[in-house]
Enzyme design. Structure first.
Site, short mmCIF file in Angstrom:
data_model
loop_
_atom_site.label_atom_id
_atom_site.label_comp_id
_atom_site.label_asym_id
_atom_site.label_seq_id
_atom_site.Cartn_x
_atom_site.Cartn_y
_atom_site.Cartn_z
CE LYS A 60 -4.41 -1.77 1.11
NZ LYS A 60 -5.43 -2.11 2.10
NE ARG B 98 -7.67 -7.99 -0.09
CZ ARG B 98 -7.11 -7.30 -1.07
NH1 ARG B 98 -6.03 -6.57 -0.83
NH2 ARG B 98 -7.63 -7.30 -2.27
N1 HH2 Z 1 -7.38 -3.66 0.32
C1 HH2 Z 1 -7.65 -3.64 -1.01
C2 HH2 Z 1 -8.77 -4.31 -1.51
N2 HH2 Z 1 -9.58 -5.02 -0.71
N3 HH2 Z 1 -10.16 -5.78 1.44
C3 HH2 Z 1 -9.92 -5.81 2.76
N4 HH2 Z 1 -10.74 -6.50 3.57
N5 HH2 Z 1 -8.86 -5.15 3.31
C4 HH2 Z 1 -7.99 -4.44 2.57
O1 HH2 Z 1 -7.04 -3.84 3.14
C5 HH2 Z 1 -8.21 -4.37 1.14
C6 HH2 Z 1 -9.33 -5.06 0.62
C7 HH2 Z 1 -6.76 -2.88 -1.92
O2 HH2 Z 1 -5.73 -3.65 -2.45
P1 HH2 Z 1 -5.72 -4.37 -3.89
O3 HH2 Z 1 -6.82 -5.37 -4.00
O4 HH2 Z 1 -4.36 -4.91 -4.13
O5 HH2 Z 1 -5.91 -3.19 -4.92
P2 HH2 Z 1 -7.16 -2.67 -5.76
O6 HH2 Z 1 -8.22 -2.25 -4.81
O7 HH2 Z 1 -6.58 -1.52 -6.57
O8 HH2 Z 1 -7.64 -3.79 -6.64
#
Ligand code: HH2
Length: 256
Positions: free
Chosen positions: A202, A236
């Protein structure tokens, strides 16, 4: 929890797993590396994300992957009740909702299943959440929100044993808010349900290290380990093998 984003625009792996075969292969690889659960996301929630993806488009991306991974324990990262219902009918073990089941009929979608649910805190919505995050007391406010959501979920008839909570690092929070939540992570672990921590790659880690998303592995592991030491039940992460090694060291220290 290993992350597989079936999106063109996720902040760290956007476009890499848009092809269903690539997403399926990546999920298997993360399981081989030691994941217990795969989180499939078909809509990016990155700060400033463009207009919402329609439920049809989200399902078009998600379904072939969901169906190709039937034998794996799957979580589906979605805020849309329509997508939740289809994912649950396809056998998803968990719905991971960054909106904590606040959409009308999201609670009902979960109540009609026996799947687990992750309730995450977010201030605002992805398009604007990083413009001016503001709290009086971030830890108290996030905790109060999660307790209120747990109350709503249980009042709908969803057993507490099915619930996971997440303070939502990076979702309407400055670096200082994220650090304050991590410092006090143990207070979330004391709420009585498992707590998920998502720090992987992040931008707060970029602010600390000065590194772009692709070079945040060491920083991600450091944050994951601090969360684990303070009671996180689920991490995660995009990088499962390296996180597993770090957790093995922590477990070895705890067991001696
Ligand atoms: N972070 C992201 C997406 N979903 N869900 C939970 N429960 N907690 C988190 O911290 C979280 C989440 C963001 O990360 P990522 O999926 O890698 O990116 P993007 O939202 O751009 O697809």
């Amino acid at each position: 929890m290993g992350v597989v984003n079936i999106t063109p625009d996720s902040f760290s792996d956007g476009g890499r797993f848009l092809d269903p075969a690539a997403a399926i292969a990546h999920a298997h690889r993360l399981m081989e590396e030691g994941a217990d659960l795969i989180d499939l996301g078909a809509e990016s929630s990155r700060p400033g994300a463009a207009a919402e993806v329609s439920a049809e488009e989200e399902l078009r991306r998600l379904l072939p992957v969901l169906q190709g991974l039937r034998d794996l324990p799957l979580s589906v990262d979605t805020v849309k009740p329509e997508v939740m219902r289809v994912a649950l009918a396809e056998g998803a073990a968990m719905i991971n909702d960054i909106n904590a089941l606040r959409a009308p009929s999201a609670l009902a979608a979960l109540a009609a299943s026996d799947a687990a649910v992750c309730l995450m805190h977010m201030q605002g919505s992805p398009g604007t959440m990083q413009q001016d995050p503001s709290y009086g007391d971030v830890v108290a406010e996030v905790k109060a929100f999660l307790l209120e959501r747990i109350g709503s979920v249980v009042a709908t008839g969803i057993a507490l044993e099915r619930v996971v909570v997440d303070p939502g690092f990076g979702f309407g929070k400055t670096l200082e808010h994220n650090l304050e939540l991590l410092r006090h992570f143990g207070e979330f672990a004391a709420l009585g349900v498992p707590v998920l921590a998502g720090w992987s790659r992040k931008s707060s880690l970029g602010k600390i290290t000065g590194k772009p998303a692709g070079e945040r592995l060491a920083a991600s592991i450091a944050a994951a380990l601090i969360a684990a030491q303070n009671g996180a039940a689920i991490l995660r992460v995009h990088d499962v093998a390296a996180t597993r090694d770090a957790l093995a060291v922590l477990a070895a220290v705890k067991n001696t």
